[in-house]
Design a protein around this motif. Structure first.
Motif, PDB file in Angstrom:
ATOM      1  N   ASP A  81      22.936  52.949  38.637  1.00  0.00           N
ATOM      2  CA  ASP A  81      23.433  54.156  37.980  1.00  0.00           C
ATOM      3  C   ASP A  81      22.273  55.168  37.929  1.00  0.00           C
ATOM      4  O   ASP A  81      21.177  54.836  37.479  1.00  0.00           O
ATOM      5  N   ARG A 116      13.342  56.583  34.101  1.00  0.00           N
ATOM      6  CA  ARG A 116      12.760  55.299  34.472  1.00  0.00           C
ATOM      7  C   ARG A 116      11.365  55.494  35.072  1.00  0.00           C
ATOM      8  O   ARG A 116      11.096  56.487  35.730  1.00  0.00           O
ATOM      9  N   HIS A 125      20.506  58.798  34.468  1.00  0.00           N
ATOM     10  CA  HIS A 125      19.221  59.135  33.831  1.00  0.00           C
ATOM     11  C   HIS A 125      18.071  58.563  34.666  1.00  0.00           C
ATOM     12  O   HIS A 125      17.132  57.976  34.121  1.00  0.00           O
ATOM     13  N   THR A 131      22.033  51.112  32.878  1.00  0.00           N
ATOM     14  CA  THR A 131      20.785  51.507  33.501  1.00  0.00           C
ATOM     15  C   THR A 131      20.340  50.415  34.468  1.00  0.00           C
ATOM     16  O   THR A 131      21.087  49.457  34.700  1.00  0.00           O
ATOM     17  N   GLN A 135      20.315  58.308  26.609  1.00  0.00           N
ATOM     18  CA  GLN A 135      21.064  57.643  27.676  1.00  0.00           C
ATOM     19  C   GLN A 135      22.568  57.870  27.539  1.00  0.00           C
ATOM     20  O   GLN A 135      23.302  57.813  28.513  1.00  0.00           O
TER      21      GLN A 135
END
Ligand code: CUA
Length: 323
Positions: free
Chosen positions: A264, A271, A267, A131, A224
């Motif tokens: 990345d 955030r 997902h 992430t 995730q």
């Protein structure tokens, strides 16, 4: 978004909530106490001398008796500072040792932190998670600590990882691995900042650390670990994304996008922010960002994609499904 941001803890170097930050805070207060005492003594003597021996109208104009050397006084003002410095060295060395030599428990969470111009990559090798910019870690109960150990690397220039309430700064240096650890005792979102000048957008290389109770953290991990699931309604946006330079820099796990230069996006919508904390992660901001990143972050290394309006809307609609 409102809910997530309402929980952001105020940044304050005097209210540490993690062992390394607490230890450093105690050292800082101790040094401050000693140096304050020195300041009060020196400034007090100076003020006394200035007032007591000030110029008066009835001065006789003669110089006072001149004194050359006094062994007791010289021994005193040499020894005392030496002792003070020696105490400061010992206490500082003990603090550095306590923080740096703490061995990682076998079950400690390990995270690789990679500094990029101008964002942070977070990799959880044992969990298979990648992430960016928002580090999730489990809450650590002081009675049964579950610390997180960070290995810090740089993909380009020197950066510095600093989340004031969790730990001191650690430099992030190319071709080198540095280490630090945190064990946050209070759940919440903590803000940090790159603390080493690293180029145009150094000031917007922000960090969020999201400290979650164990069950919430496990749920985040499970989410995730899933691959991206695209909905048929955004298929056109996904096709445009897959056919443009986006995929050279970004990964969306489960698709053909496997770039590594940028964050990345598997997902992305999990955030709170985009552009390393420069803007809240809303579809409106995403659209501004994809149209021309310089609007939000001048100098950002992501190019403006110059997509026609309809394509831009479709790509943003696709990105907004990456939960
Ligand atoms: Cu990265 Cu300053």
């Amino acid at each position: 978004m409102g809910r997530a941001n309402a929980r952001i803890a105020p940044n304050n170097i005097f209210t540490p909530i993690s062992t390394p930050a607490t230890i450093v805070n105690h050292l800082a207060l101790f040094v401050l106490a000693i140096t304050s005492a020195i300041f009060v003594v020196v400034a007090g003597l100076l003020a006394y001398a200035i007032i007591r021996y000030r110029h008066r109208p009835d001065d006789d104009g003669q110089e006072p008796p001149q004194v050359y050397g006094s062994n007791p006084v010289e021994v005193a003002w040499t020894t005392l500072p030496l002792l003070i410095v020696f105490v400061l060295i010992l206490v500082t060395a003990r603090t550095i040792y306590t923080v740096q030599a703490a061995p990682a428990p076998a079950d400690a969470l390990q995270v690789r932190v990679i500094g990029h111009q101008w964002w942070w990559e977070f990799r959880y090798p044992t969990l298979g998670i990648v992430t960016a910019n928002e580090l999730h870690v489990p809450l650590s109960d002081p009675a049964h600590p579950t610390p997180t150990y960070l290995t810090l690397e740089s993909a380009d220039v020197a950066h510095s990882f600093w989340v004031p309430r969790l730990a001191g700064k650690t430099d992030v240096i190319p071709n080198r691995r540095n280490h630090m650890w945190i064990d946050p005792h209070v759940a919440g979102t903590y803000l940090g900042q790159c603390a080493e000048f690293c180029g145009t957008e150094h000031a917007l290389m922000l960090i969020r650390v999201i400290v979650q109770p164990r069950d919430q953290f496990q749920r985040w991990v499970a989410d995730q670990q899933n691959a991206a699931s695209a909905k048929p309604s955004v298929q056109r946006g996904q096709q445009i994304f897959a056919a443009t330079a986006c995929v050279n820099c970004h990964t969306v796990r489960g698709t053909g996008a496997t770039g590594h230069f940028g964050p990345d996006l598997t997902h992305l919508m999990s955030r709170q922010t985009i552009a390393s904390g420069a803007a809240l992660n809303t579809p409106a901001n995403l659209k501004i960002w994809v149209r021309d990143p310089d609007t939000i972050k001048p100098g950002a290394l992501m190019p403006a994609m110059n997509l026609p309006d309809r394509d831009l809307d479709d790509v943003v609609a696709y990105l907004a499904t990456l939960h």
